[in-house]
Write a protein that holds these residues in place. Structure first.
Motif: not given
Length: 359
Positions: A199, A278-279, A281-283
């Motif tokens: 991540n 990086e995870q 930024w998904s939200k």
């Protein structure tokens, strides 16, 4: 002049250098072919293994002038930014023919909590000395907000041309992660991609510039059309990566909504993003697209060229706008793409990029 009279700016010139291309055309070709130049660097992380980075080959970078090598506040990061900016600025032919100097609104790396900025506030002065570019230092500004900085600079360009008689303004972004203290700071939080860190992101470097004009007749021609930019949306995310406030994704959603307020064309079919792997930024992306779904095609395409470029920080906006412009121009028909950039801290920016066919 009433602000409603300046609803769009046009691209009159573009220049960039990235890890995969030494100019705009080669960067577009490499990204569209899925090419990257990720490589082990000389920087060692806390795992005692070298970081993987996306770097501009050193043999293409011009020499830094002797005097700049001697300034007390120079750093390797700043030197690479100067060298890369030198290459990118020299690609903008109309800039060389300008009768007078232009203001430059330049996006630079953001400063992190408890970290001293590694880029001198005199950077634009040094850039002028390095490049001899046609830049008005007194009217120029540095914007140290990282990835969202170029969109912020475009917003400043709209405001500037609202108040002066000139036709042109220069915006750009330059960044490099080649700074040991910065890499150590990010490595401490396991943010840099490694064999045991899935991540994380690949640190990169790049520079890019846009010559913008208020007049359509001064725009560069893209396959029988021109590229225009709507007024951008600039907002803040209170729950950013370095905040203790809950992360709700409100900032990006509001920035995109604002960027689409005056959009009157077809629904957005392609989104270009600064997401870097990086995870985190998904939200905010999910929240933003849900809240703005009425402006989006159901089968929209999502592009995040960090897969090829690495995370190029403050240079992201020019690269994304350039990629969106090239894709639009090849389509040959009027359409719009959405570009958005999110910084590690609160800064969020979004902008519509439009292709207009010449009649």
């Amino acid at each position: 002049m009433d602000q409603s009279m300046l609803s769009r700016l046009y691209i009159a010139g573009i220049g960039m250098v990235t890890p995969v291309g030494f100019d705009f055309a080669s960067t577009v070709a490499a990204v569209e072919a899925g090419i990257n130049r990720f490589q082990e660097s000389e920087y060692i992380g806390k795992s005692m293994k070298p970081f993987t980075m996306a770097l501009i080959p050193g043999d293409v970078l011009p020499r830094i002038s002797y005097k700049l090598n001697q300034v007390e506040d120079s750093t390797l990061q700043m030197g690479i930014m100067l060298q890369a900016s030198d290459i990118a600025l020299n690609q903008i032919e109309p800039l060389k023919a300008m009768g007078g100097p232009l203001p430059l609104f330049l996006a630079c790396p953001e400063s992190y909590p408890d970290q001293v900025s590694t880029v001198s506030p005199r950077f634009i002065e040094y850039l002028i000395k390095q490049t001899d570019a046609n830049i008005d230092a007194s009217a120029s500004r540095m914007i140290g907000t990282g990835r969202a900085g170029v969109i912020d600079a475009i917003d400043l360009a709209f405001k500037y041309l609202q108040q002066v008689e000139g036709d042109f303004v220069l915006v750009g972004g330059a960044d490099s992660y080649q700074e040991e203290a910065l890499l150590a700071y990010l490595d401490k939080d396991d943010r840099i991609a490694a064999e045991e860190i899935l991540n994380g992101f690949i640190p990169g470097e790049a520079a890019g510039f846009l010559l913008l004009t208020r007049n359509r007749q001064n725009a560069m021609i893209w396959d029988g059309g021109v590229i225009s930019l709507n007024q951008p949306g600039i907002e803040a995310e209170k729950g950013h990566m370095y905040s203790e406030t809950p992360y709700l994704g409100d900032g990006l959603a509001a920035a995109i909504k604002k960027s689409l307020d005056d959009h009157r064309g077809e629904k957005i079919s392609t989104v270009y993003s600064s997401m870097n792997g990086e995870q985190f930024w998904s939200k905010e992306l999910g929240v933003a697209l849900l809240r703005n779904k009425d402006s989006m095609n159901e089968d929209y395409t999502f592009e995040h060229p960090a897969d090829c470029l690495g995370d190029i920080g403050a240079a992201s906006g020019v690269a994304l706008i350039g990629l969106a412009s090239a894709h639009l121009a090849r389509s040959g028909s009027p359409a719009s793409h959405l570009v958005y950039c999110s910084s590690d801290q609160e800064y969020r920016g979004a902008i519509c990029v439009n292709y207009e066919k010449l009649s």
